[in-house]
Design an enzyme around this catalytic site. Structure first.
Site, PDB file in Angstrom:
ATOM      1  N   LYS A  29     -28.052  45.437  -5.299  1.00 21.83           N
ATOM      2  CA  LYS A  29     -26.643  45.227  -5.637  1.00 21.83           C
ATOM      3  C   LYS A  29     -25.776  45.875  -4.562  1.00 21.83           C
ATOM      4  O   LYS A  29     -26.187  46.830  -3.912  1.00 21.83           O
ATOM      5  CB  LYS A  29     -26.327  45.849  -7.004  1.00 21.83           C
ATOM      6  CG  LYS A  29     -27.140  45.274  -8.154  1.00 21.83           C
ATOM      7  CD  LYS A  29     -26.683  45.822  -9.481  1.00 21.83           C
ATOM      8  CE  LYS A  29     -26.968  47.307  -9.619  1.00 21.83           C
ATOM      9  NZ  LYS A  29     -28.402  47.594  -9.721  1.00 21.83           N
ATOM     10  N   ASP A  53     -43.130  47.986   5.624  1.00 25.80           N
ATOM     11  CA  ASP A  53     -42.700  46.685   6.148  1.00 25.80           C
ATOM     12  C   ASP A  53     -41.174  46.601   6.132  1.00 25.80           C
ATOM     13  O   ASP A  53     -40.544  46.809   5.098  1.00 25.80           O
ATOM     14  CB  ASP A  53     -43.295  45.566   5.281  1.00 25.80           C
ATOM     15  CG  ASP A  53     -42.856  44.177   5.739  1.00 25.80           C
ATOM     16  OD1 ASP A  53     -43.545  43.602   6.600  1.00 25.80           O
ATOM     17  OD2 ASP A  53     -41.826  43.680   5.239  1.00 25.80           O
ATOM     18  N   TYR A  58     -33.002  42.880   7.658  1.00 25.24           N
ATOM     19  CA  TYR A  58     -32.768  43.701   6.464  1.00 25.24           C
ATOM     20  C   TYR A  58     -31.650  44.719   6.683  1.00 25.24           C
ATOM     21  O   TYR A  58     -31.124  45.273   5.715  1.00 25.24           O
ATOM     22  CB  TYR A  58     -34.033  44.449   6.048  1.00 25.24           C
ATOM     23  CG  TYR A  58     -35.220  43.598   5.690  1.00 25.24           C
ATOM     24  CD1 TYR A  58     -35.097  42.237   5.410  1.00 25.24           C
ATOM     25  CD2 TYR A  58     -36.494  44.155   5.631  1.00 25.24           C
ATOM     26  CE1 TYR A  58     -36.206  41.470   5.092  1.00 25.24           C
ATOM     27  CE2 TYR A  58     -37.608  43.400   5.308  1.00 25.24           C
ATOM     28  CZ  TYR A  58     -37.463  42.055   5.051  1.00 25.24           C
ATOM     29  OH  TYR A  58     -38.567  41.299   4.745  1.00 25.24           O
ATOM     30  N   SER A 158     -44.484  34.931  10.484  1.00 26.25           N
ATOM     31  CA  SER A 158     -44.128  34.935   9.068  1.00 26.25           C
ATOM     32  C   SER A 158     -43.531  33.581   8.719  1.00 26.25           C
ATOM     33  O   SER A 158     -42.807  32.991   9.531  1.00 26.25           O
ATOM     34  CB  SER A 158     -43.118  36.057   8.798  1.00 26.25           C
ATOM     35  OG  SER A 158     -42.768  36.135   7.434  1.00 26.25           O
ATOM     36  N   LYS A 259     -42.151  45.882  -3.529  1.00 24.02           N
ATOM     37  CA  LYS A 259     -40.881  46.503  -3.172  1.00 24.02           C
ATOM     38  C   LYS A 259     -40.353  47.245  -4.388  1.00 24.02           C
ATOM     39  O   LYS A 259     -40.276  46.684  -5.481  1.00 24.02           O
ATOM     40  CB  LYS A 259     -39.914  45.405  -2.728  1.00 24.02           C
ATOM     41  CG  LYS A 259     -38.569  45.856  -2.246  1.00 24.02           C
ATOM     42  CD  LYS A 259     -37.835  44.696  -1.581  1.00 24.02           C
ATOM     43  CE  LYS A 259     -37.592  43.534  -2.514  1.00 24.02           C
ATOM     44  NZ  LYS A 259     -36.795  42.461  -1.906  1.00 24.02           N
ATOM     45  N   THR A 261     -37.623  50.915  -5.433  1.00 21.30           N
ATOM     46  CA  THR A 261     -36.950  52.161  -5.073  1.00 21.30           C
ATOM     47  C   THR A 261     -37.093  53.179  -6.206  1.00 21.30           C
ATOM     48  O   THR A 261     -36.416  54.205  -6.198  1.00 21.30           O
ATOM     49  CB  THR A 261     -35.461  51.923  -4.763  1.00 21.30           C
ATOM     50  OG1 THR A 261     -34.848  51.260  -5.881  1.00 21.30           O
ATOM     51  CG2 THR A 261     -35.299  51.060  -3.517  1.00 21.30           C
ATOM     52  N   LYS A 263     -39.393  55.920  -7.991  1.00 21.16           N
ATOM     53  CA  LYS A 263     -40.489  56.788  -7.545  1.00 21.16           C
ATOM     54  C   LYS A 263     -41.780  56.532  -8.311  1.00 21.16           C
ATOM     55  O   LYS A 263     -42.857  56.433  -7.708  1.00 21.16           O
ATOM     56  CB  LYS A 263     -40.077  58.255  -7.678  1.00 21.16           C
ATOM     57  CG  LYS A 263     -41.098  59.227  -7.090  1.00 21.16           C
ATOM     58  CD  LYS A 263     -40.608  60.664  -7.139  1.00 21.16           C
ATOM     59  CE  LYS A 263     -41.596  61.590  -6.446  1.00 21.16           C
ATOM     60  NZ  LYS A 263     -41.124  62.999  -6.447  1.00 21.16           N
ATOM     61  N   ARG A 265     -42.659  53.813  -9.999  1.00 20.81           N
ATOM     62  CA  ARG A 265     -43.193  52.481  -9.753  1.00 20.81           C
ATOM     63  C   ARG A 265     -43.795  52.373  -8.358  1.00 20.81           C
ATOM     64  O   ARG A 265     -44.779  51.663  -8.150  1.00 20.81           O
ATOM     65  CB  ARG A 265     -42.110  51.421  -9.962  1.00 20.81           C
ATOM     66  CG  ARG A 265     -42.693  50.027 -10.139  1.00 20.81           C
ATOM     67  CD  ARG A 265     -41.758  49.108 -10.890  1.00 20.81           C
ATOM     68  NE  ARG A 265     -41.508  49.560 -12.251  1.00 20.81           N
ATOM     69  CZ  ARG A 265     -40.303  49.842 -12.736  1.00 20.81           C
ATOM     70  NH1 ARG A 265     -39.230  49.718 -11.974  1.00 20.81           N
ATOM     71  NH2 ARG A 265     -40.158  50.240 -13.976  1.00 20.81           N
ATOM     72  N   ILE A 266     -43.192  53.047  -7.390  1.00 22.10           N
ATOM     73  CA  ILE A 266     -43.764  53.072  -6.044  1.00 22.10           C
ATOM     74  C   ILE A 266     -45.196  53.597  -6.104  1.00 22.10           C
ATOM     75  O   ILE A 266     -46.120  53.004  -5.524  1.00 22.10           O
ATOM     76  CB  ILE A 266     -42.896  53.930  -5.102  1.00 22.10           C
ATOM     77  CG1 ILE A 266     -41.588  53.195  -4.763  1.00 22.10           C
ATOM     78  CG2 ILE A 266     -43.652  54.284  -3.824  1.00 22.10           C
ATOM     79  CD1 ILE A 266     -40.557  54.063  -4.054  1.00 22.10           C
TER      80      ILE A 266
END
EC number: 1.1.1.-
Length: 308
Positions: A29, A53, A58, A158, A259, A261, A263, A265-266
Site C-alpha cells: 500500500k 531477490d 522494484y 525472467s 514475499k 514483511t 517476521k 511468516r518470513i
C-alpha cells in the site's frame, strides 16, 4: 532456530539456495514504509535465508542493500554466504545499456558484484513504456559482457516463453542459468518448466502462493486457503497451507520466492525441509491449474517479443 535452504548447482557451476526472499512491492500500500523492505531482508537473513531477490523496477535496491549491510555488520552472515539476484528493466535493453544499468543497481545495493542478473522481460520498451524493437539477443550480449567483467557471477532471464528460451540458447555462447517465471497452483507452467529443465536451466517461481493468499481480485480461480485438498495436507504434515505450496514447488525442482514483511511468516516460509510431498500429492495440486496468472502483463500484448 534459523533454517537454511539447501543449494543446487546451476549450469555454470555456481550454486543457488533453493528458497529466496522476494522484495517486490507490487502489493504494498502507498502508506506502507519502504523501510519495511530493509527490515524484511534483515529478518530473513536472521531466519536463515541466504538468497534475496530484487529488481531495478522494484525501486527498493537501496533498502535491500541496507538490510544486507546491517546483517553483515552484525555478524549474521558474510557477503560470500549470500546470493543476491537483481534484474534489468525493459528500458535498458540495448547492449551498451546493460553494464551501466547493472553498475547502477550495484551502487544502490552497496555491492561489488551480483550473484545472478536477469533480463526481467523479453520485451523492450522506451523510457515512457512505449514499445521498442530491441531484440533480446542483443540484450543477452550485454548480459554476457556483465558476466565477463565479473559484475554478475551468473546470468539468466525472467518471463521468457519456451520458444524464446530455445532461440536464446541457440544463439548465445553463455546459456542462461535461470528462467524466473510465475508458478503456483492456478498457473503450474508444467510444459515451460519441463522445457527449461530439459535444457539444464533452473526455474525460479514468483507469486508462489497464487490466489490462495487473498489479493482481492474478483473472479480469481480456486484454490483458497480453506481448500480441502490443501488443508488435509497441512494437517498431515503439521504445516501451514503456505508451507505446503512452497514445498510443492520445491518438490517439482523449483526455487520459490515467497514475499513477506511479517517476521513470523518470513521464518515460516523457509521452514520447509523436515517434510516432503509425495508424487501423488504434487499431482493433486497440479490439478488446480487454470493457466491463470496472478501478475497480468497483457498491457504489453501488442509489443514485440511479448511472451504469450
Amino acid at each position: 532456530m534459523a533454517v537454511q535452504a539447501p543449494c543446487i548447482q546451476l549450469n555454470d557451476g555456481n550454486t543457488i539456495p533453493i528458497v529466496a526472499l522476494g522484495t517486490g512491492r507490487g502489493t504494498a500500500k502507498e502508506s506502507d514504509s519502504i523501510d519495511e523492505v530493509r527490515q524484511a531482508v534483515y529478518w530473513a537473513i536472521e531466519a536463515g535465508y541466504r538468497h534475496i531477490d530484487t529488481a531495478a523496477v522494484y525501486q527498493d535496491e537501496e533498502q535491500v542493500g541496507q538490510g544486507i549491510a546491517e546483517a553483515i555488520a552484525n555478524g549474521l552472515v558474510t557477503r560470500e554466504e549470500l546470493f543476491v539476484t537483481t534484474k534489468l528493466w525493459n528500458d535498458k535493453h540495448a547492449r551498451d545499456q546493460v553494464v551501466p544499468a547493472l553498475q547502477e543497481s550495484l551502487k544502490k545495493l552497496g555491492l561489488d558484484y551480483i550473484d545472478l542478473y536477469l533480463i526481467h522481460f523479453p520485451i523492450a520498451t522506451k523510457p515512457d513504456d512505449s514499445p521498442d524493437n530491441i531484440d533480446y539477443l542483443e540484450t543477452w550480449q550485454g548480459m554476457q559482457d556483465a558476466r565477463q567483467l565479473g559484475l554478475a557471477r551468473s546470468i539468466g532471464v525472467s518471463n521468457f516463453n519456451a520458444t524464446q528460451i530455445t532461440r536464446l540458447v541457440s544463439n548465445s555462447y553463455i546459456r542462461p542459468v535461470i528462467n524466473q517465471i510465475e508458478v503456483n497452483p492456478t498457473n503450474t507452467q508444467e510444459p515451460l518448466v519441463a522445457h527449461c529443465q530439459s535444457l539444464g536451466i533452473a526455474v525460479m517461481a514468483y507469486s508462489p502462493f497464487g490466489f490462495v493468499v487473498s489479493r482481492g481480485q474478483t473472479g480469481a480461480p480456486p484454490p483458497r486457503s480453506d481448500d480441502p485438498t490443501l488443508t488435509a495436507l497441512a494437517n498431515k504434515y503439521r504445516k501451514s497451507v503456505g508451507q505446503i505450496l512452497l514445498r510443492y514447488l520445491i518438490d517439482r525442482g523449483l526455487i520459490p520466492i515467497p514475499k513477506s514483511t511479517n517476521k513470523q511468516r518470513i521464518a515460516q516460509n523457509i521452514d520447509l525441509f523436515d517434510f516432503q510431498l509425495t508424487f501423488e500429492e504434487v499431482a493433486a495440486i497440479n490439478q488446480f491449474n487454470k493457466n491463470h496468472r496472478v501478475i497480468d502483463i497483457s498491457d504489453w500484448k501488442d509489443y514485440p517479443n511479448y511472451p504469450n
